[in-house]
Design a protein around this motif. Structure first.
Motif, PDB file in Angstrom:
ATOM      1  N   GLU A  46       0.856  -1.187   0.000  1.00 43.75           N
ATOM      2  CA  GLU A  46       0.000   0.000   0.000  1.00 43.75           C
ATOM      3  C   GLU A  46       0.891   1.235   0.000  1.00 43.75           C
ATOM      4  O   GLU A  46       1.124   1.845   1.040  1.00 43.75           O
ATOM      5  CB  GLU A  46      -0.925  -0.015   1.213  1.00 43.75           C
ATOM      6  N   PRO A  47       1.374   1.625  -1.185  1.00 43.13           N
ATOM      7  CA  PRO A  47       2.412   2.651  -1.260  1.00 43.13           C
ATOM      8  C   PRO A  47       1.960   4.100  -1.035  1.00 43.13           C
ATOM      9  O   PRO A  47       2.797   4.972  -0.904  1.00 43.13           O
ATOM     10  CB  PRO A  47       2.960   2.478  -2.675  1.00 43.13           C
ATOM     11  N   SER A  90       4.713  15.568  10.541  1.00 45.14           N
ATOM     12  CA  SER A  90       4.755  14.188  10.048  1.00 45.14           C
ATOM     13  C   SER A  90       5.416  14.129   8.675  1.00 45.14           C
ATOM     14  O   SER A  90       5.770  15.156   8.097  1.00 45.14           O
ATOM     15  CB  SER A  90       3.333  13.624   9.970  1.00 45.14           C
ATOM     16  N   TYR A  91       5.551  12.922   8.186  1.00 44.52           N
ATOM     17  CA  TYR A  91       6.135  12.724   6.873  1.00 44.52           C
ATOM     18  C   TYR A  91       5.530  11.491   6.216  1.00 44.52           C
ATOM     19  O   TYR A  91       4.982  10.618   6.870  1.00 44.52           O
ATOM     20  CB  TYR A  91       7.663  12.615   6.938  1.00 44.52           C
ATOM     21  N   ILE A  92       5.627  11.477   4.892  1.00 41.12           N
ATOM     22  CA  ILE A  92       5.160  10.351   4.084  1.00 41.12           C
ATOM     23  C   ILE A  92       6.358   9.444   3.841  1.00 41.12           C
ATOM     24  O   ILE A  92       7.460   9.906   3.553  1.00 41.12           O
ATOM     25  CB  ILE A  92       4.590  10.835   2.721  1.00 41.12           C
ATOM     26  N   GLU A 100      13.081  -2.350  -1.698  1.00 39.91           N
ATOM     27  CA  GLU A 100      12.325  -3.388  -2.409  1.00 39.91           C
ATOM     28  C   GLU A 100      13.188  -4.617  -2.655  1.00 39.91           C
ATOM     29  O   GLU A 100      12.731  -5.751  -2.486  1.00 39.91           O
ATOM     30  CB  GLU A 100      11.786  -2.847  -3.730  1.00 39.91           C
ATOM     31  N   MET A 101      14.445  -4.414  -3.008  1.00 36.93           N
ATOM     32  CA  MET A 101      15.359  -5.539  -3.248  1.00 36.93           C
ATOM     33  C   MET A 101      15.575  -6.343  -1.960  1.00 36.93           C
ATOM     34  O   MET A 101      15.518  -7.572  -1.969  1.00 36.93           O
ATOM     35  CB  MET A 101      16.694  -5.025  -3.776  1.00 36.93           C
ATOM     36  N   GLU A 102      15.796  -5.654  -0.828  1.00 30.26           N
ATOM     37  CA  GLU A 102      15.994  -6.336   0.454  1.00 30.26           C
ATOM     38  C   GLU A 102      14.732  -7.099   0.865  1.00 30.26           C
ATOM     39  O   GLU A 102      14.806  -8.222   1.364  1.00 30.26           O
ATOM     40  CB  GLU A 102      16.378  -5.340   1.549  1.00 30.26           C
ATOM     41  N   LEU A 103      13.579  -6.483   0.645  1.00 34.78           N
ATOM     42  CA  LEU A 103      12.306  -7.124   0.974  1.00 34.78           C
ATOM     43  C   LEU A 103      12.120  -8.408   0.165  1.00 34.78           C
ATOM     44  O   LEU A 103      11.790  -9.453   0.706  1.00 34.78           O
ATOM     45  CB  LEU A 103      11.157  -6.144   0.690  1.00 34.78           C
ATOM     46  N   ARG A 104      12.371  -8.324  -1.125  1.00 36.76           N
ATOM     47  CA  ARG A 104      12.248  -9.506  -1.992  1.00 36.76           C
ATOM     48  C   ARG A 104      13.189 -10.626  -1.558  1.00 36.76           C
ATOM     49  O   ARG A 104      12.797 -11.781  -1.485  1.00 36.76           O
ATOM     50  CB  ARG A 104      12.591  -9.115  -3.426  1.00 36.76           C
TER      51      ARG A 104
END
Length: 147
Positions: A46-47, A90-92, A100-104
């Motif tokens: 959910e980006p 706050s921040y997004i 993404e590479m580490e997650l994969r």
């Protein structure tokens, strides 16, 4: 519905722990903790409009734990922060290509036991996961309702 004796409930509790431990303690790459992996996965799935508070709510993690994980993920260059346009405090958050590479990489290692279970159980695997999701929703509803 028949009442369950507390000793039987202990057996069920131990079985749930054993099941989780077996699936979650497989050989993993040491680059991410399970909490870091969970937050990265939420950012990936959910980006849009992810704030620390939103991640805390969706993950069920305490705000302080989310903050610590986000700090580590920033240090590892797995996420980037952008000031929130409506709230200067706050921040997004968004996933970097390294994130993404580490997650994969991590998920390829830890999902293998689930794929094996799916292959061995067939249709019962989806029934199991459906019931787990139903139980999670019921638990969320119960505890949000103040039980």
């Amino acid at each position: 519905m028949k009442e369950i004796d507390w000793l039987q409930m202990i057996v069920y509790h131990q079985e749930l722990h054993r099941f989780s431990r077996t699936l979650l303690t497989q050989e993993q790459t040491p680059s991410l903790t399970s909490s870091e992996r969970e937050l990265l996965a939420r950012l990936y799935l959910e980006p849009l409009d992810n704030t620390p508070l939103a991640l805390s709510r969706s993950s069920g993690m305490k705000k302080e734990a989310v903050s610590r994980c986000l700090k580590k993920l920033c240090e590892k260059n797995c996420i980037q922060k952008t000031k929130h346009p409506q709230d200067e405090r706050s921040y997004i958050l968004s996933l970097t290509s390294l994130g993404e590479m580490e997650l994969r990489k991590d998920y390829e290692a830890i999902l293998q036991p689930l794929y094996d279970l799916w292959r061995n159980m067939g249709d019962e695997f989806e029934t199991l996961l459906h019931l787990i999701c139903k139980a999670n929703k019921q638990t969320d509803d119960d505890y949000k309702g103040g039980i």
